[in-house]
Write an enzyme that holds these catalytic residues in place. Structure first.
Site, mmCIF file in Angstrom:
data_model
loop_
_atom_site.group_PDB
_atom_site.id
_atom_site.type_symbol
_atom_site.label_atom_id
_atom_site.label_comp_id
_atom_site.label_asym_id
_atom_site.label_seq_id
_atom_site.Cartn_x
_atom_site.Cartn_y
_atom_site.Cartn_z
ATOM 1 N N THR A 1 0.822 -1.210 0.000
ATOM 2 C CA THR A 1 0.000 0.000 0.000
ATOM 3 C C THR A 1 0.860 1.266 0.000
ATOM 4 O O THR A 1 2.003 1.245 0.467
ATOM 5 C CB THR A 1 -0.902 -0.018 1.257
ATOM 6 N N ASP A 2 0.279 2.367 -0.482
ATOM 7 C CA ASP A 2 0.966 3.664 -0.412
ATOM 8 C C ASP A 2 1.029 4.169 1.031
ATOM 9 O O ASP A 2 1.785 5.088 1.341
ATOM 10 C CB ASP A 2 0.260 4.698 -1.311
ATOM 11 N N GLU A 3 0.218 3.555 1.931
ATOM 12 C CA GLU A 3 0.144 4.063 3.302
ATOM 13 C C GLU A 3 1.457 3.886 4.067
ATOM 14 O O GLU A 3 1.660 4.516 5.107
ATOM 15 C CB GLU A 3 -1.023 3.411 4.055
ATOM 16 N N TYR B 29 -1.991 -0.701 10.903
ATOM 17 C CA TYR B 29 -2.083 -1.345 9.580
ATOM 18 C C TYR B 29 -0.872 -0.982 8.727
ATOM 19 O O TYR B 29 -0.170 -1.873 8.218
ATOM 20 C CB TYR B 29 -3.377 -0.918 8.868
ATOM 21 N N LYS C 181 2.267 -3.339 7.264
ATOM 22 C CA LYS C 181 2.572 -3.497 5.832
ATOM 23 C C LYS C 181 4.009 -3.031 5.552
ATOM 24 O O LYS C 181 4.722 -3.622 4.729
ATOM 25 C CB LYS C 181 1.583 -2.707 4.966
HETATM 26 P P1 NAD Z 1 -9.486 -7.733 1.898
HETATM 27 O O1 NAD Z 1 -9.512 -7.453 3.367
HETATM 28 O O2 NAD Z 1 -10.716 -7.519 1.098
HETATM 29 O O3 NAD Z 1 -9.037 -9.251 1.644
HETATM 30 C C1 NAD Z 1 -8.004 -9.864 2.357
HETATM 31 C C2 NAD Z 1 -8.111 -11.371 2.117
HETATM 32 O O4 NAD Z 1 -7.035 -12.005 2.823
HETATM 33 C C3 NAD Z 1 -9.412 -11.997 2.649
HETATM 34 O O5 NAD Z 1 -9.944 -12.876 1.695
HETATM 35 C C4 NAD Z 1 -8.975 -12.755 3.905
HETATM 36 O O6 NAD Z 1 -9.786 -13.877 4.178
HETATM 37 C C5 NAD Z 1 -7.554 -13.136 3.522
HETATM 38 N N1 NAD Z 1 -6.688 -13.380 4.689
HETATM 39 C C6 NAD Z 1 -6.556 -12.591 5.805
HETATM 40 N N2 NAD Z 1 -5.675 -13.145 6.648
HETATM 41 C C7 NAD Z 1 -5.220 -14.290 6.054
HETATM 42 C C8 NAD Z 1 -4.275 -15.276 6.423
HETATM 43 N N3 NAD Z 1 -3.615 -15.222 7.601
HETATM 44 N N4 NAD Z 1 -4.043 -16.305 5.569
HETATM 45 C C9 NAD Z 1 -4.718 -16.390 4.400
HETATM 46 N N5 NAD Z 1 -5.632 -15.491 4.007
HETATM 47 C C10 NAD Z 1 -5.876 -14.440 4.816
HETATM 48 O O7 NAD Z 1 -8.265 -6.877 1.335
HETATM 49 P P2 NAD Z 1 -8.065 -6.208 -0.093
HETATM 50 O O8 NAD Z 1 -8.649 -4.849 -0.057
HETATM 51 O O9 NAD Z 1 -8.461 -7.158 -1.138
HETATM 52 O O10 NAD Z 1 -6.484 -6.035 -0.097
HETATM 53 C C11 NAD Z 1 -5.631 -7.047 -0.602
HETATM 54 C C12 NAD Z 1 -4.195 -6.610 -0.427
HETATM 55 O O11 NAD Z 1 -3.983 -5.366 -1.098
HETATM 56 C C13 NAD Z 1 -3.792 -6.381 1.031
HETATM 57 O O12 NAD Z 1 -2.498 -6.874 1.205
HETATM 58 C C14 NAD Z 1 -3.812 -4.868 1.184
HETATM 59 O O13 NAD Z 1 -2.883 -4.443 2.149
HETATM 60 C C15 NAD Z 1 -3.407 -4.421 -0.204
HETATM 61 N N6 NAD Z 1 -3.923 -3.111 -0.633
HETATM 62 C C16 NAD Z 1 -5.259 -2.827 -0.522
HETATM 63 C C17 NAD Z 1 -5.722 -1.590 -0.971
HETATM 64 C C18 NAD Z 1 -7.190 -1.243 -0.894
HETATM 65 O O14 NAD Z 1 -7.559 -0.086 -1.151
HETATM 66 N N7 NAD Z 1 -8.075 -2.175 -0.598
HETATM 67 C C19 NAD Z 1 -4.833 -0.655 -1.505
HETATM 68 C C20 NAD Z 1 -3.474 -0.992 -1.606
HETATM 69 C C21 NAD Z 1 -3.034 -2.228 -1.167
HETATM 70 P P1 TYD Z 2 -10.815 3.619 4.096
HETATM 71 O O1 TYD Z 2 -11.741 3.161 3.022
HETATM 72 O O2 TYD Z 2 -10.942 3.007 5.451
HETATM 73 O O3 TYD Z 2 -9.334 3.515 3.531
HETATM 74 P P2 TYD Z 2 -7.909 4.065 4.161
HETATM 75 O O4 TYD Z 2 -8.116 4.438 5.573
HETATM 76 O O5 TYD Z 2 -7.053 2.866 3.996
HETATM 77 O O6 TYD Z 2 -7.506 5.225 3.295
HETATM 78 O O7 TYD Z 2 -11.035 5.182 4.284
HETATM 79 C C1 TYD Z 2 -10.809 6.107 3.236
HETATM 80 C C2 TYD Z 2 -10.948 7.482 3.819
HETATM 81 O O8 TYD Z 2 -12.303 7.681 4.241
HETATM 82 C C3 TYD Z 2 -10.088 7.700 5.053
HETATM 83 O O9 TYD Z 2 -9.588 9.040 5.033
HETATM 84 C C4 TYD Z 2 -11.060 7.548 6.213
HETATM 85 C C5 TYD Z 2 -12.377 8.028 5.630
HETATM 86 N N1 TYD Z 2 -13.606 7.398 6.181
HETATM 87 C C6 TYD Z 2 -14.661 8.181 6.643
HETATM 88 O O10 TYD Z 2 -14.605 9.438 6.603
HETATM 89 N N2 TYD Z 2 -15.762 7.562 7.141
HETATM 90 C C7 TYD Z 2 -15.864 6.203 7.211
HETATM 91 O O11 TYD Z 2 -16.904 5.687 7.725
HETATM 92 C C8 TYD Z 2 -14.784 5.387 6.706
HETATM 93 C C9 TYD Z 2 -14.853 3.892 6.751
HETATM 94 C C10 TYD Z 2 -13.672 6.031 6.192
#
Ligand code: NAD
Ligand code: TYD
Length: 352
Positions: free
Chosen positions: A133-135, A159, A163
């Site tokens: 993630t960019d975070e 989180y 990461k």
């Molecule tokens: P998500 O929470 O929707 O899915 C995570 C999946 O991992 C789930 O299916 C869960 O069951 C599985 N999981 C959790 N713990 C596990 C373990 N110990 N062993 C096996 N499986 C396990 O997450 P997502 O949004 O699909 O994100 C996927 C990846 O991308 C993550 O690594 C996240 O950090 C990264 N990412 C997400 C975003 C975003 O905006 N969602 C952005 C950048 C990077």
């Molecule tokens: P989120 O989807 O949780 O992603 P991240 O925290 O990883 O960026 O949240 C996106 C943005 O929205 C973040 O600045 C927090 C804000 N947010 C709200 O304002 N209200 C909400 O109920 C949630 C879940 C997030």
């Protein structure tokens, strides 16, 4: 060619698997623990495919991972598995360390052992790709340049810290053991199959239910939004063309304040599913207590991936959000099922 995907039953992983299987020449083995965020239903359309195998399990289970690596002999491991929600990491950080750090370490170590024993030809083509993630880069002020791959890591939430630790381990395994690793650091994703605890699906579903739209703090925090299938394409580009040991920033070049995102969702809903009262959904917006340690701004410089790998996002936020909202409107059964049980408990705890 076989790819071992971890966490493939979550939001991004399931979109990735569906896209890859459409290409036709790849088999996928998906290991997923099916936590609250994992949902086999996300892949019900590919379940019968001969190119798809599902295994329920934990990335921290070294024995199981070894077994799968030996049995399926993948050409790549792509790690999506993680605890991924910042607010949950604030409420209960331990699971984040267990999966994102310890689990990743065990997966990485098993992959290193497997790779070390391969013949030279297979060794040369093997890749371990960490989806990150960019975070990890922390928070930007309004005038700061966007994150580049050389920014230092300054994670601010449990989180992002977990990461960042994982990314460091991946780097170390390349540097120390020569494991052919790749890392992607991507901005906020949105699209079909996202669990409705995250901003965009939460707002869509609350609006449709006539519930408040809880904007944290002043709503002026900025995120860069990327449509999920664009992210999946970027991961494939990095897998196929990325240089070993490198990291690639991925983003949508689409910075928006949270308030503007919520307003845009209301606009699109007003058009696609007007409320019965005829009033805009915007009247549901309410300002709630801010998230502790809330990062103010993320923005991603994607020059490297554009120049070196020829990838760029295809969807604008305008087109992506319309598709996303339409998907949630068309998939009420999926919504009803994921909103039972664990989801209700989370909403009650987080929003009162
Ligand atoms: P998500 O929470 O929707 O899915 C995570 C999946 O991992 C789930 O299916 C869960 O069951 C599985 N999981 C959790 N713990 C596990 C373990 N110990 N062993 C096996 N499986 C396990 O997450 P997502 O949004 O699909 O994100 C996927 C990846 O991308 C993550 O690594 C996240 O950090 C990264 N990412 C997400 C975003 C975003 O905006 N969602 C952005 C950048 C990077
Ligand atoms: P989120 O989807 O949780 O992603 P991240 O925290 O990883 O960026 O949240 C996106 C943005 O929205 C973040 O600045 C927090 C804000 N947010 C709200 O304002 N209200 C909400 O109920 C949630 C879940 C997030």
């Amino acid at each position: 060619m076989t790819i071992l995907v971890t966490g493939g039953s979550g939001f991004i992983g399931s979109n990735f698997i569906r896209n890859v299987l459409l290409l036709g020449n790849v088999s996928i083995v998906n290991i997923d623990k099916l936590t609250y965020a994992g949902n086999s239903e996300n892949l019900s359309d590919v379940e019968g495919s001969r190119s798809y195998t599902f295994v329920k399990g934990d990335i921290g289970d070294s024995g199981l991972i070894n077994e799968l690596l030996i049995k399926h002999k993948p050409r790549a491991v792509i790690n999506f598995a993680a605890e991924s929600h910042v607010d949950r990491s604030i409420a209960s950080p331990e699971d984040f360390i267990a999966t994102n750090v310890v689990g990743l370490f065990r997966l990485l170590n098993a992959s290193k052992d497997y790779w070390s024993d391969l013949g030279q030809k297979d060794k040369d083509v093997f890749r371990f790709l960490q989806v990150s993630t960019d975070e990890v880069y922390g928070s930007l002020d309004s005038l700061d340049p966007a994150f580049s791959e050389t920014n230092r890591f300054e994670p601010n939430s449990p989180y992002s810290a977990s990461k960042a630790a994982a990314d460091h381990l991946v780097r170390a395994y390349h540097h120390t053991y020569g494991l052919p690793t790749l890392t992607t650091n991507c901005s906020n994703n949105y699209g079909p199959f996202q669990f409705p605890e995250k901003l965009i699906p939460l707002m869509i579903l609350n609006a449709l239910d006539g519930k408040g739209l809880p904007v944290y703090g002043d709503g002026q925090q900025i995120r860069d939004w990327l449509y999920v299938t664009d992210h999946c394409d970027a991961i494939l580009s990095v897998l196929n063309k990325g240089l070993i040991g490198e990291t690639y920033n991925i983003g949508g070049e689409s910075e928006m304040t949270n308030l503007d995102v919520v307003r845009k969702i209301c606009d699109v809903l007003d058009e696609l599913r007007p409320s019965s009262s005829g009033e805009s959904y915007e009247h549901l917006i309410e300002y709630v207590t801010d998230r502790p340690g809330h990062d103010r701004r993320y923005a991603v410089d994607i020059t490297k991936v554009k120049k070196e790998l020829g990838w760029a996002p295809r969807q604008s936020f305008g087109s992506g959000i319309k598709k996303t909202i339409q998907w949630y409107l068309d998939n009420q059964e999926w919504i009803d099922r994921v909103r039972s049980g664990a989801y209700r408990e989370w909403v009650a705890k987080q929003y009162g």
